[in-house]
Write a protein that holds these residues in place. Structure first.
Motif, PDB file in Angstrom:
ATOM      1  N   LEU A  94     -10.085 -15.784   3.017  1.00  0.00           N
ATOM      2  CA  LEU A  94      -8.940 -14.730   3.511  1.00  0.00           C
ATOM      3  C   LEU A  94      -9.447 -13.821   2.386  1.00  0.00           C
ATOM      4  O   LEU A  94      -9.199 -12.396   3.163  1.00  0.00           O
ATOM      5  N   ILE A  95      -9.373 -14.342   1.092  1.00  0.00           N
ATOM      6  CA  ILE A  95     -10.246 -13.660   0.565  1.00  0.00           C
ATOM      7  C   ILE A  95     -10.564 -11.579   1.006  1.00  0.00           C
ATOM      8  O   ILE A  95     -10.431 -10.843  -0.180  1.00  0.00           O
ATOM      9  N   ASP A  96     -11.405 -11.897   1.342  1.00  0.00           N
ATOM     10  CA  ASP A  96     -12.653 -10.955   1.728  1.00  0.00           C
ATOM     11  C   ASP A  96     -12.169  -9.576   2.283  1.00  0.00           C
ATOM     12  O   ASP A  96     -12.495  -8.514   2.881  1.00  0.00           O
ATOM     13  N   MET A  97     -11.213 -10.363   3.277  1.00  0.00           N
ATOM     14  CA  MET A  97     -10.110  -8.949   4.263  1.00  0.00           C
ATOM     15  C   MET A  97      -9.296  -8.708   3.383  1.00  0.00           C
ATOM     16  O   MET A  97      -9.144  -7.465   3.994  1.00  0.00           O
ATOM     17  N   LEU A  98      -9.283  -8.891   2.121  1.00  0.00           N
ATOM     18  CA  LEU A  98      -7.970  -7.334   2.047  1.00  0.00           C
ATOM     19  C   LEU A  98      -8.619  -6.268   1.727  1.00  0.00           C
ATOM     20  O   LEU A  98      -7.083  -5.654   1.610  1.00  0.00           O
ATOM     21  N   PRO A  99      -9.404  -6.073   1.034  1.00  0.00           N
ATOM     22  CA  PRO A  99      -9.457  -4.540   1.089  1.00  0.00           C
ATOM     23  C   PRO A  99      -9.981  -3.938   2.807  1.00  0.00           C
ATOM     24  O   PRO A  99      -9.762  -2.720   2.201  1.00  0.00           O
ATOM     25  N   TYR A 100      -9.681  -4.490   3.304  1.00  0.00           N
ATOM     26  CA  TYR A 100      -9.892  -3.517   4.543  1.00  0.00           C
ATOM     27  C   TYR A 100      -8.229  -3.328   5.251  1.00  0.00           C
ATOM     28  O   TYR A 100      -8.681  -3.034   6.722  1.00  0.00           O
ATOM     29  N   LEU A 101      -7.897  -4.101   4.234  1.00  0.00           N
ATOM     30  CA  LEU A 101      -5.590  -3.727   5.539  1.00  0.00           C
ATOM     31  C   LEU A 101      -5.487  -2.296   4.640  1.00  0.00           C
ATOM     32  O   LEU A 101      -6.024  -2.065   3.515  1.00  0.00           O
ATOM     33  N   ASP A 102      -4.849  -1.691   5.437  1.00  0.00           N
ATOM     34  CA  ASP A 102      -4.380  -0.323   5.298  1.00  0.00           C
ATOM     35  C   ASP A 102      -2.753  -0.857   4.577  1.00  0.00           C
ATOM     36  O   ASP A 102      -1.233  -0.691   5.460  1.00  0.00           O
ATOM     37  N   TYR A 103      -3.042  -1.460   3.383  1.00  0.00           N
ATOM     38  CA  TYR A 103      -1.815  -1.030   2.501  1.00  0.00           C
ATOM     39  C   TYR A 103      -0.811   0.102   2.961  1.00  0.00           C
ATOM     40  O   TYR A 103       0.652  -0.197   2.995  1.00  0.00           O
ATOM     41  N   GLU A 104      -0.705   1.193   2.598  1.00  0.00           N
ATOM     42  CA  GLU A 104       0.124   2.226   2.671  1.00  0.00           C
ATOM     43  C   GLU A 104       0.574   2.842   4.066  1.00  0.00           C
ATOM     44  O   GLU A 104       1.435   3.040   4.319  1.00  0.00           O
ATOM     45  N   GLU A 105      -0.181   2.206   5.587  1.00  0.00           N
ATOM     46  CA  GLU A 105       0.737   1.915   7.268  1.00  0.00           C
ATOM     47  C   GLU A 105       0.821   1.000   6.964  1.00  0.00           C
ATOM     48  O   GLU A 105       2.365   1.113   7.701  1.00  0.00           O
ATOM     49  N   ILE A 106       1.146  -0.135   6.400  1.00  0.00           N
ATOM     50  CA  ILE A 106       2.015  -1.110   5.909  1.00  0.00           C
ATOM     51  C   ILE A 106       3.103  -0.731   5.501  1.00  0.00           C
ATOM     52  O   ILE A 106       4.622  -0.831   5.771  1.00  0.00           O
ATOM     53  N   LYS A 107       3.364   0.020   4.433  1.00  0.00           N
ATOM     54  CA  LYS A 107       4.816   0.664   3.751  1.00  0.00           C
ATOM     55  C   LYS A 107       5.365   1.185   4.222  1.00  0.00           C
ATOM     56  O   LYS A 107       7.255   1.100   3.827  1.00  0.00           O
ATOM     57  N   ARG A 108       4.785   2.278   5.366  1.00  0.00           N
ATOM     58  CA  ARG A 108       5.535   3.112   6.047  1.00  0.00           C
ATOM     59  C   ARG A 108       5.831   2.092   7.431  1.00  0.00           C
ATOM     60  O   ARG A 108       6.761   3.033   7.825  1.00  0.00           O
ATOM     61  N   ALA A 109       5.792   1.315   7.524  1.00  0.00           N
ATOM     62  CA  ALA A 109       5.893   0.643   8.886  1.00  0.00           C
ATOM     63  C   ALA A 109       7.100  -0.129   8.094  1.00  0.00           C
ATOM     64  O   ALA A 109       7.504  -0.444   7.113  1.00  0.00           O
ATOM     65  N   GLU A 110       8.196  -1.060   9.362  1.00  0.00           N
ATOM     66  CA  GLU A 110       9.507  -1.758   8.902  1.00  0.00           C
ATOM     67  C   GLU A 110       8.906  -3.323   8.429  1.00  0.00           C
ATOM     68  O   GLU A 110       7.812  -3.267   8.818  1.00  0.00           O
ATOM     69  N   PRO A 111       9.242  -3.648   7.937  1.00  0.00           N
ATOM     70  CA  PRO A 111       8.838  -4.330   6.649  1.00  0.00           C
ATOM     71  C   PRO A 111       8.498  -5.850   8.055  1.00  0.00           C
ATOM     72  O   PRO A 111      10.028  -6.410   8.914  1.00  0.00           O
ATOM     73  N   LYS A 112       7.905  -6.481   7.884  1.00  0.00           N
ATOM     74  CA  LYS A 112       8.119  -7.994   8.721  1.00  0.00           C
ATOM     75  C   LYS A 112       7.634  -8.608   7.834  1.00  0.00           C
ATOM     76  O   LYS A 112       6.733  -9.143   7.477  1.00  0.00           O
TER      77      LYS A 112
END
Length: 338
Positions: free
Chosen positions: A89-107
């Motif tokens: 799993l660790i190698d996918m972490l750099p490819y998540l869009d954390y800013e987009e996740i912050k803007r979204a409703e928490p899930k």
């Protein structure tokens, strides 16, 4: 800290595979999990890479991240269950869009083992609560067990939830090839222990997961616990770890590195889950490693906790306020979702 709304009957659960895909003979277990969850009144949607297994991954690191982002941002999805654990799993972490996740409703995101890295990164980088508990395939036994029933109770909680240590525990030793819908047998008495040998009580904002995987985040941008501690120093921090296939020395080294990088600043207490695949190294034991690390910090340390790879496991809400109590080998965790 931001929280998902509680899971409700009729909600949609997305099942994703950010680490392993579903390997042979686990298809029937996943099918049973889906059947059980639908019976309870939930809708299920599967993301496209779930049935793939190649080079210890369900898909490329970019595609795994893409699938997770689609699930997280889908307005029809209310909660995310991770299908299984794994190794990469660790190698996918750099490819998540954390800013987009912050803007979204928490899930809410639920899982453990290799999934710990995803939960950890989301809580640290996006300030959202995540759920360290059963995987989707754990819901695939013939009938739901104590751990999965408890997990559903936690993710349906409105503002607080109370969990007690279980009476007995076991390991998943059934033959998946012969009995894909099998389950663990409770054969061992649960006894929480404190490093001091005394009862203990403490509270703080809780964070942790599988030490085997989280230890790889130390010193990276996905494991900035020191900054998290600074932000929540008023409440203080509780750290919890469980391990799979680590010995006393590897546990000691991982904790030593965390200590050097400020992970234990503002520490109120520590929970250590029952280790699996564990061994002492000569005369150096688990208790030795914990004493070497934590004795000079003067914080309570409780071990053999119902967290992680032995079943049933409690579901810990990363980022929430936890009130922990140990009395006469029995444990309690009250979680405040605030």
């Amino acid at each position: 800290m931001r929280y998902t709304r509680p899971l409700r009957k009729g909600d949609t659960i997305a099942i994703v595979s950010p680490s392993f895909g579903i390997i042979k003979n686990y298809e029937k277990r996943l099918e049973k999990a889906i059947e059980n969850l639908k019976f309870l009144g939930y809708k299920i949607v599967l993301y496209y890479n779930i049935g793939v297994f190649y080079k210890l991954q369900s898909d490329t690191k970019k595609e795994r991240a893409n699938a997770f982002m689609k699930a997280y941002l889908d307005p029809k999805v209310n909660f995310i269950f991770c299908a299984t654990g794994g190794e990469r799993l660790i190698d996918m972490l750099p490819y998540l869009d954390y800013e987009e996740i912050k803007r979204a409703e928490p899930k809410g995101v639920l899982g453990y083992s290799d999934i710990s890295n995803l939960l950890f990164a989301l809580t640290l980088k996006c300030d959202i609560a995540t759920f360290h508990g059963p995987l989707a395939i754990d819901f695939g036994s013939k009938s739901l067990n104590k751990g999965t029933i408890n997990a559903l109770r936690v993710i349906k909680a409105e503002d607080r939830v109370f969990q007690e240590s279980f009476d007995f525990y076991g390991e998943d030793k059934f033959d998946i090839n012969k009995d894909p819908k099998g389950d663990y047998k409770e054969t061992n008495k649960v006894k929480w222990k404190s490093l001091s040998g005394e009862n203990a009580e403490f509270q703080g904002r809780i964070l942790g997961g599988c030490l085997d995987t989280i230890s790889n985040l130390v010193g990276t941008r996905f494991g900035d616990v020191k900054t998290f501690g600074e932000k929540y120093k008023k409440e203080g921090i509780i750290l919890y770890f469980e391990s799979c296939d680590m010995n006393s020395v590897s546990i000691y080294r991982a904790l030593w590195q965390m200590k050097e990088l400020g992970w234990f600043n503002y520490l109120k207490g520590v929970l250590i889950g029952r280790p699996v695949g564990y061994s002492d190294v000569l005369d150096f034991t688990l208790e030795d490693s914990l004493k070497e690390i934590f004795n000079d910090l003067n914080v309570p340390v409780i071990f053999h906790v119902d967290v992680g790879h032995t079943k049933p496991q409690l579901t810990i809400v990363n980022g929430a306020i936890a009130k922990v109590k140990l009395k006469d080998s029995k444990g309690e965790i009250e979680t405040l979702l605030k």
